[in-house]
Design an enzyme around this catalytic site. Structure first.
Site, PDB file in Angstrom:
ATOM      1  N   ALA A 115       0.940  -1.318  -0.297  1.00 38.05           N
ATOM      2  CA  ALA A 115      -0.034  -0.008   0.094  1.00 38.05           C
ATOM      3  C   ALA A 115       1.089   1.423   0.032  1.00 38.05           C
ATOM      4  O   ALA A 115       0.810   1.882  -0.966  1.00 38.05           O
ATOM      5  CB  ALA A 115      -1.077  -0.078   1.075  1.00 38.05           C
ATOM      6  N   CYS A 116       1.584   1.413   1.145  1.00 37.05           N
ATOM      7  CA  CYS A 116       2.326   2.718   1.074  1.00 37.05           C
ATOM      8  C   CYS A 116       3.436   2.980   0.399  1.00 37.05           C
ATOM      9  O   CYS A 116       3.905   4.206   0.055  1.00 37.05           O
ATOM     10  CB  CYS A 116       2.827   3.066   2.830  1.00 37.05           C
ATOM     11  SG  CYS A 116       1.295   2.736   3.810  1.00 37.05           S
ATOM     12  N   VAL A 117       3.996   1.724  -0.331  1.00 37.00           N
ATOM     13  CA  VAL A 117       4.950   2.008  -1.139  1.00 37.00           C
ATOM     14  C   VAL A 117       4.362   1.758  -2.754  1.00 37.00           C
ATOM     15  O   VAL A 117       4.609   2.546  -3.537  1.00 37.00           O
ATOM     16  CB  VAL A 117       6.113   0.583  -0.870  1.00 37.00           C
ATOM     17  CG1 VAL A 117       7.090   0.873  -2.370  1.00 37.00           C
ATOM     18  CG2 VAL A 117       6.676   1.122   0.465  1.00 37.00           C
TER      19      VAL A 117
END
Length: 216
Positions: A115-117
């Site tokens: 997600a955050c990457v």
């Protein structure tokens, strides 16, 4: 620019996302201490080679906790961009910080990979940036989650790298004396190669160097 071009201090920037206590707790794909050391390799290399660096957190005060101080302390004058979005690219301040670097090649690391990457990486690729993901400085809820995320990123055009690979690519030649000692300190602190460095210095003397006698 081409993906065949080496990453250099003059053509690359780095984004580090969500290295926070709550996010570390969910990492099951890697040994957490490995990720903890690898992100420090990235951050310390960025500091040593004066690489433009963007730092971001999610829900710092309400849920996830602060960005790891081992990185923050390297960049005392940096604003850490806090968000509510899983996808950093949805945050206007994040987009401005990326654009302000003036770079098109970006190394990304963060928690979690899926997600955050992956989310900002996909959007940055669509915007024409070249994205390099430091896979060993990322982590996820499972090995499967990390690996499938890396597969999707590669299929989308991102380039997988490792933290030491980036540092070595910046250094290129051990005879670059202005950054040699800094590289040795990074490797001694955060990589298994640090054991060899200590041994060589003990066996051959503090003058021992991969650059040969010219660095002595």
């Amino acid at each position: 620019m081409s993906k065949l071009d080496m990453l250099t201090p003059d053509n690359s920037a780095i984004v580090l996302i969500d290295y926070q206590p709550a996010m570390y707790q969910g990492v099951q794909s890697h040994d957490r201490l490995g990720v903890f050391n690898n992100v420090q390799i990235l951050a310390k290399a960025a500091k040593l080679f004066k690489i433009p660096t963007v730092l971001s957190t999610v829900a710092k005060d309400s849920f996830s906790g602060p960005f790891m101080p081992e990185v923050i302390d390297l960049f005392p004058n940096h604003d850490v961009i806090d968000r509510t979005s899983m996808n950093s690219w949805l945050n206007a301040n994040f987009r401005k910080a990326v654009a302000a670097t003036g770079r098109k090649k970006f190394v990304l690391g963060g928690l979690w990979t899926e997600a955050c990457v992956m989310f900002p990486a996909l959007d940055m690729l669509k915007e024409g940036y070249e994205v390099y993901v430091a896979a060993d400085a990322c982590g996820d809820l499972s090995v499967e989650a990390h690996n499938r995320s890396m597969d999707r990123l590669v299929q989308a055009g991102a380039v997988p790298i490792t933290s030491c690979q980036y540092a070595f690519e910046l250094q290129q030649d051990w005879a670059r004396t202005e950054t040699y000692d800094g590289m040795m300190e990074i490797l001694k602190a955060h990589s298994p190669y640090g054991i060899q460095i200590r041994f060589s210095k003990w066996a051959l003397g503090e003058h021992a160097s991969e650059a040969g006698t010219q660095a002595a």
